[in-house]
Design a protein around this motif. Structure first.
Motif, mmCIF file in Angstrom:
data_model
loop_
_atom_site.group_PDB
_atom_site.id
_atom_site.type_symbol
_atom_site.label_atom_id
_atom_site.label_comp_id
_atom_site.label_asym_id
_atom_site.label_seq_id
_atom_site.Cartn_x
_atom_site.Cartn_y
_atom_site.Cartn_z
ATOM 1 N N GLU A 1 0.831 -1.199 0.000
ATOM 2 C CA GLU A 1 0.000 0.000 0.000
ATOM 3 C C GLU A 1 0.866 1.249 0.000
ATOM 4 O O GLU A 1 1.798 1.376 0.792
ATOM 5 N N ILE A 2 0.549 2.185 -0.889
ATOM 6 C CA ILE A 2 1.300 3.436 -0.953
ATOM 7 C C ILE A 2 0.411 4.660 -0.737
ATOM 8 O O ILE A 2 0.916 5.763 -0.522
ATOM 9 N N TYR A 3 -0.915 4.476 -0.769
ATOM 10 C CA TYR A 3 -1.804 5.631 -0.617
ATOM 11 C C TYR A 3 -3.194 5.140 -0.260
ATOM 12 O O TYR A 3 -3.674 4.143 -0.804
ATOM 13 N N ARG A 4 -3.847 5.887 0.634
ATOM 14 C CA ARG A 4 -5.244 5.610 0.963
ATOM 15 C C ARG A 4 -5.898 6.910 1.431
ATOM 16 O O ARG A 4 -5.343 7.632 2.253
ATOM 17 N N ASN A 5 -7.063 7.223 0.896
ATOM 18 C CA ASN A 5 -7.774 8.434 1.283
ATOM 19 C C ASN A 5 -9.249 8.266 0.944
ATOM 20 O O ASN A 5 -9.605 8.042 -0.214
ATOM 21 N N PRO A 6 -10.152 8.403 1.924
ATOM 22 C CA PRO A 6 -11.590 8.275 1.624
ATOM 23 C C PRO A 6 -12.162 9.487 0.889
ATOM 24 O O PRO A 6 -13.291 9.436 0.395
ATOM 25 N N LEU A 7 -11.391 10.576 0.812
ATOM 26 C CA LEU A 7 -11.840 11.837 0.191
ATOM 27 C C LEU A 7 -13.083 12.405 0.873
ATOM 28 O O LEU A 7 -13.972 12.954 0.210
ATOM 29 N N THR A 8 -13.153 12.276 2.192
ATOM 30 C CA THR A 8 -14.317 12.780 2.928
ATOM 31 C C THR A 8 -13.971 13.885 3.925
ATOM 32 O O THR A 8 -14.860 14.386 4.622
ATOM 33 N N ASP A 9 -12.702 14.275 4.000
ATOM 34 C CA ASP A 9 -12.295 15.354 4.907
ATOM 35 C C ASP A 9 -12.620 16.688 4.252
ATOM 36 O O ASP A 9 -11.982 17.118 3.300
ATOM 37 N N ASP A 10 -13.643 17.369 4.783
ATOM 38 C CA ASP A 10 -14.124 18.599 4.152
ATOM 39 C C ASP A 10 -13.485 19.860 4.731
ATOM 40 O O ASP A 10 -13.938 20.969 4.464
ATOM 41 N N SER A 11 -12.412 19.722 5.515
ATOM 42 C CA SER A 11 -11.737 20.891 6.049
ATOM 43 C C SER A 11 -10.848 21.531 4.981
ATOM 44 O O SER A 11 -10.506 20.902 3.973
ATOM 45 N N GLU A 12 -10.459 22.786 5.221
ATOM 46 C CA GLU A 12 -9.603 23.480 4.261
ATOM 47 C C GLU A 12 -8.224 22.831 4.144
ATOM 48 O O GLU A 12 -7.537 22.987 3.141
ATOM 49 N N ASP A 13 -7.820 22.122 5.191
ATOM 50 C CA ASP A 13 -6.522 21.460 5.175
ATOM 51 C C ASP A 13 -6.633 19.987 4.804
ATOM 52 O O ASP A 13 -5.682 19.220 4.981
ATOM 53 N N GLY A 14 -7.776 19.606 4.277
ATOM 54 C CA GLY A 14 -8.001 18.212 3.930
ATOM 55 C C GLY A 14 -7.799 17.935 2.455
ATOM 56 O O GLY A 14 -6.775 18.266 1.867
ATOM 57 N N VAL A 15 -8.818 17.362 1.834
ATOM 58 C CA VAL A 15 -8.745 16.906 0.450
ATOM 59 C C VAL A 15 -8.406 18.048 -0.499
ATOM 60 O O VAL A 15 -7.549 17.911 -1.380
ATOM 61 N N VAL A 16 -9.066 19.183 -0.337
ATOM 62 C CA VAL A 16 -8.907 20.261 -1.322
ATOM 63 C C VAL A 16 -7.492 20.830 -1.303
ATOM 64 O O VAL A 16 -6.979 21.290 -2.321
ATOM 65 N N ARG A 17 -6.845 20.798 -0.148
ATOM 66 C CA ARG A 17 -5.460 21.264 -0.066
ATOM 67 C C ARG A 17 -4.532 20.286 -0.773
ATOM 68 O O ARG A 17 -3.657 20.692 -1.538
ATOM 69 N N GLU A 18 -4.716 19.012 -0.525
ATOM 70 C CA GLU A 18 -3.842 17.999 -1.113
ATOM 71 C C GLU A 18 -3.938 17.973 -2.633
ATOM 72 O O GLU A 18 -2.933 17.783 -3.316
ATOM 73 N N TYR A 19 -5.137 18.181 -3.176
ATOM 74 C CA TYR A 19 -5.348 18.063 -4.622
ATOM 75 C C TYR A 19 -5.269 19.405 -5.355
ATOM 76 O O TYR A 19 -5.528 19.471 -6.548
ATOM 77 N N GLY A 20 -4.922 20.451 -4.642
ATOM 78 C CA GLY A 20 -4.678 21.731 -5.294
ATOM 79 C C GLY A 20 -5.904 22.437 -5.800
ATOM 80 O O GLY A 20 -5.829 23.219 -6.750
ATOM 81 N N VAL A 21 -7.050 22.211 -5.154
ATOM 82 C CA VAL A 21 -8.298 22.844 -5.593
ATOM 83 C C VAL A 21 -8.871 23.748 -4.503
ATOM 84 O O VAL A 21 -10.037 24.125 -4.564
ATOM 85 N N ARG A 22 -8.062 24.119 -3.520
ATOM 86 C CA ARG A 22 -8.491 24.990 -2.424
ATOM 87 C C ARG A 22 -8.444 26.452 -2.852
ATOM 88 O O ARG A 22 -7.580 26.871 -3.614
ATOM 89 N N ALA A 23 -9.363 27.249 -2.335
ATOM 90 C CA ALA A 23 -9.381 28.685 -2.629
ATOM 91 C C ALA A 23 -8.028 29.308 -2.298
ATOM 92 O O ALA A 23 -7.329 28.872 -1.379
ATOM 93 N N ASN A 24 -7.654 30.329 -3.067
ATOM 94 C CA ASN A 24 -6.354 30.973 -2.842
ATOM 95 C C ASN A 24 -6.324 31.643 -1.475
ATOM 96 O O ASN A 24 -7.142 32.501 -1.166
ATOM 97 N N TYR A 25 -5.390 31.241 -0.648
ATOM 98 C CA TYR A 25 -5.312 31.763 0.711
ATOM 99 C C TYR A 25 -4.561 33.085 0.769
ATOM 100 O O TYR A 25 -4.515 33.751 1.800
ATOM 101 N N ARG A 26 -3.948 33.482 -0.336
ATOM 102 C CA ARG A 26 -3.194 34.725 -0.384
ATOM 103 C C ARG A 26 -3.500 35.412 -1.719
ATOM 104 O O ARG A 26 -3.860 34.770 -2.696
ATOM 105 N N GLY A 27 -3.352 36.743 -1.743
ATOM 106 C CA GLY A 27 -3.508 37.459 -3.000
ATOM 107 C C GLY A 27 -2.427 37.055 -3.987
ATOM 108 O O GLY A 27 -1.363 36.556 -3.602
ATOM 109 N N ALA A 28 -2.686 37.263 -5.264
ATOM 110 C CA ALA A 28 -1.725 36.844 -6.284
ATOM 111 C C ALA A 28 -1.928 37.632 -7.564
ATOM 112 O O ALA A 28 -3.058 37.988 -7.922
#
Length: 796
Positions: free
Chosen positions: A339-366
């Motif tokens: 096993e090299i990876y396991r994730n249920p994709l159910t963590d709805d926190s900002e530091d959960g799934v969306v952070r890992e997969y790069g789909v989280r809202a921009n936390y800083r101006g750019a």
């Protein structure tokens, strides 16, 4: 905004570039009905199946597709979930029977709505064309620089059903960057049309990998492309997508039938196996395909062994208008089942799934490369942007956020990322992007840090920001990181041989001893020495000046071609000349005044229409050679540095020739500066062209600095405009009768207005308290200090 009714379609014209989340308020409907909505910067995009997209280069926190379909069953509000990053045109077409009446068509803006006629910085003169050209860069910067949190999270996470993913370029997990020859399993449920996923997908750019898409039996929209997306099938492809988009190569390699009907709202277990040189996919243990990747050609020179690689991460997305759920992700080594990876994709926190997969809202101006495409923080392209900000929007907070993001992504080698994405966290992702999973170029592995000379332009962006704002607190806070970055560059100076900088690659010109990169580095060394002096890093300042002296000697000894009257592009191309070489060798001070005059005389060898090609390496007889407002923009500063009647004429001619096409054609004009221009004055990359690109907005700061004449004094004393210079000489050389401008400084607003009448110039200057300045015109010099208002006349 204007709305026109054309048969069964609405044409929406926004006047200028806008960005945001589309919405529609339905007054009445007789149906149900479906509408197809297209978005485009250029009017002609509305006539194409994909409009002016898609844009699968990066997730970019925006809709990959420029066409989306809505089903309307009742009156009320419809809000699009995915962002359209930039557009000027929009069409709404009724594609089914029935009728629908709109109460309103609108956008929820994703960027600050600004009036370019009422910015903190301004410019105007007696030439209306120049006034409109000045606005181009200002508007491009205003829609490309985004507020924190304004680019919303793209996945919805349900604690029970996992990640709900709409059609988009797949979001990729950073944790799979180094996976190879693995098996990926996941549960999925189709909501609309189908679902997509990628495997063996490198994070390092150019990020191209294996594309897969499961197409359901039911296609809910009547405009579904059933030729490409055949129901009850799996598409197999490689590259950025399944369709080519100009420079984004993509291959649709095969389509395989699923041995049963793929239903909506039914969970399936999908298994993808990468095993050496083979790939297979099964659904609920039913085999769909098992093929050798050597059977498929995507360019034999792309890979070391001619076979599509099985190395890289994985992620989830979908085709246009598709949507579905993903959960219970499981990956293991294909050979030994570890096993090299396991994730249920159910963590709805900002530091959960969306952070890992790069789909989280921009936390800083750019500040992005452009609002609709290449929505990344491009290190080397920010130099023009920060200068434009300094003379127009004054959004120094967003400029500082951009620079902070760059140093947050810095690797231990000192290298800065050349294009960090918006949705990932650098703490988790920087190493994965820098070294995680390689793409291939000409048979060689290419990792995330490419375009090494962008490091130079990044340093110049930092020093320009400090020079404009006098933000010495930021300079002190991040100094060790910029020092480390410059150390990487200077370590590549070949001190035992030519004394010239050599890099493994470059954008500005030849990388092995090229004159453009060496002169750009000279400018960076000089600017860094000034910043070091300002923050009392005396040893660094001294070291940079010493390196600069020896590098100047090496450039002039090895690269000056007396016969040509120009710097050779490189030691191996002694007869070649380039626009970047001319520009940076003048602005860096490498060229003496006499050499600068000769350099500018060689411009005729680079002249095409509407202006200068990048180098003599491009054929002047090739009608497809593109003209870059970016590189021509660097030349504008070089012309300003000469400040003669001849360069004034050249400056006016260049600005009018290259930038007027951006304002003259209603169908292509967005009110913002373009990325590229072709030799007929049209968008240079066709529909793919970004028509709101700050790297093309150099006239915005050049007109303020050179024509109105407002600039900082040289050296540390000019930081933040503590000491300033008003010199309108170039405006007179360009034939203007009056000009006025204002800029925001670290001490307040600085304004100037000058007007010529019967050989007398009347000058009015409003300056912040506690600042001093000099007015210079010809042989006239006036020292101005101790007040905040100055009015005088000068006889010419």
């Amino acid at each position: 905004m204007k709305i026109h009714v054309l048969n069964a379609a609405l044409l929406v014209y926004y006047g200028v570039e806008v960005a945001g989340y589309p919405s529609f308020k339905i007054k009445s409907v007789s149906g149900p009905v479906q509408i197809e909505v297209k978005y485009s910067e250029e009017a002609s995009g509305l006539n194409h199946n994909f409009s002016d997209g898609p844009f699968p280069y990066a997730v970019a926190l925006a809709n990959t597709y420029r066409v989306e379909t809505f089903e309307i069953t009742k009156p009320g509000q419809i809000d699009a979930f995915l962002l359209q990053g930039g557009q000027r045109w929009q069409s709404i077409e009724l594609i089914t029977k029935g009728s629908v009446s709109f109460e309103s068509v609108s956008f929820t803006a994703s960027v600050a709505v600004v009036d370019v006629d009422d910015l903190p910085g301004s410019f105007s003169c007696d030439d209306e064309v120049l006034n409109e050209i000045w606005k181009l860069g200002a508007r491009a910067a205003s829609v490309s620089c985004v507020e924190p949190g304004s680019q919303k999270t793209m996945w919805e996470i349900d604690p029970k059903n996992g990640a709900f993913v709409r059609g988009m370029r797949s979001g990729i997990t950073t944790l799979g960057a180094f996976f190879e020859n693995y098996t990926l399993e996941f549960d999925t449920k189709v909501d609309k049309g189908g679902i997509g996923w990628t495997v063996a997908f490198p994070l390092a750019s150019p990020a191209q990998g294996i594309q897969l898409n499961l197409v359901a039996d039911n296609q809910p929209f009547v405009n579904a492309n059933k030729t490409l997306m055949r129901p009850n099938s799996i598409l197999f492809g490689y590259g950025y997508s399944f369709v080519n988009v100009t420079t984004l190569s993509s291959w649709h390699l095969d389509t395989f039938s699923v041995p049963f009907s793929v239903k909506d709202n039914k969970w399936y277990r999908v298994k993808t196996v990468l095993d050496g040189k083979r790939i297979s996919v099964s659904i609920d243990n039913a085999d769909v395909f098992n093929v050798s990747m050597s059977n498929y050609q995507v360019g034999s020179s792309r890979f070391q062994d001619g076979v599509i690689p099985s190395k890289g991460s994985f992620g989830f997305g979908g085709w246009q208008d598709q949507a579905g759920y993903f959960k219970n992700i499981f990956a293991y080594d294909t050979a030994n089942k570890t096993e090299i990876y396991r994730n249920p994709l159910t963590d709805d926190s900002e530091d959960g799934v969306v952070r890992e997969y790069g789909v989280r809202a921009n936390y800083r101006g750019a500040c992005l490369d452009g609002p609709k495409r290449d929505r990344l923080i491009w290190l080397g392209d920010f130099l023009h942007t920060v200068r434009v900000i300094g003379t127009s929007t004054s959004r120094f907070d967003l400029a500082r956020d951009t620079l902070q993001t760059l140093v947050d992504w810095q690797t231990s080698s000192g290298l800065l990322p050349y294009a960090p994405p918006l949705g990932y966290d650098p703490v988790e992702a920087s190493y994965a992007f820098a070294r995680g999973g390689a793409s291939y170029f000409m048979g060689q592995e290419v990792y995330g840090i490419i375009l090494p000379d962008y490091q130079i332009l990044g340093i110049l962006s930092f020093t320009e920001y400090i020079r404009i704002t006098n933000d010495l607190a930021f300079a002190k806070k991040t100094w060790s990181q910029w020092r480390s970055n410059l150390q990487y560059l200077t370590a590549n100076i070949q001190s035992s041989t030519t004394g010239l900088l050599s890099l493994p690659g470059a954008f500005l010109g030849p990388s092995d001893g090229g004159s453009a990169i060496n002169c750009a580095l000279l400018q960076a060394l000089s600017e860094m020495a000034d910043v070091a002096t300002a923050i009392k890093e005396k040893s660094d300042a001294s070291a940079y000046r010493e390196i600069s002296k020896s590098l100047t000697l090496a450039v002039n000894h090895n690269l000056w071609n007396e016969k040509l009257g120009s710097y050779s592009t490189s030691p191996s191309d002694v007869d070649g000349m380039s626009l970047n070489s001319i520009s940076f060798c003048i602005t860096s001070g490498a060229a003496t005044a006499a050499k600068a005059v000769r350099l500018l005389e060689t411009l005729k060898s680079l002249q095409l229409h509407p202006r200068y090609k990048d180098s003599t390496a491009s054929s002047s007889s090739d009608p497809d050679v593109k003209i870059s407002p970016n590189t021509n923009g660097f030349l504008l500063s070089a012309l300003l540095a000469q400040n003669t009647e001849a360069t004034g004429i050249t400056l006016m001619s260049l600005i009018k020739s290259l930038w007027t096409p951006m304002i003259s054609n209603k169908e292509t004009s967005t009110g913002a500066s373009w990325e590229y221009v072709d030799q007929r004055g049209n968008p240079g990359l066709g529909l793919f062209t970004s028509l709101s690109h700050p790297w093309g907005g150099a006239p915005t700061y050049v007109l303020t600095r050179g024509v109105a004449g407002i600039r900082q004094a040289d050296g540390v004393d000019g930081f933040g405009y503590k000491n300033w210079v008003i010199s309108p000489q170039m405006g007179l050389h360009m034939g203007l009768k009056w000009a006025k401008a204002k800029v925001s400084t670290a001490f307040g607003t600085l304004e100037v207005k000058w007007q010529l009448s019967r050989g007398v110039m009347k000058v009015t200057i409003k300056a912040p308290n506690k600042t001093s300045g000099i007015f210079k015109l010809g042989s006239t010099t006036k020292m101005l200090s101790g007040g905040n208002y100055y009015s005088f006349t000068v006889k010419l």
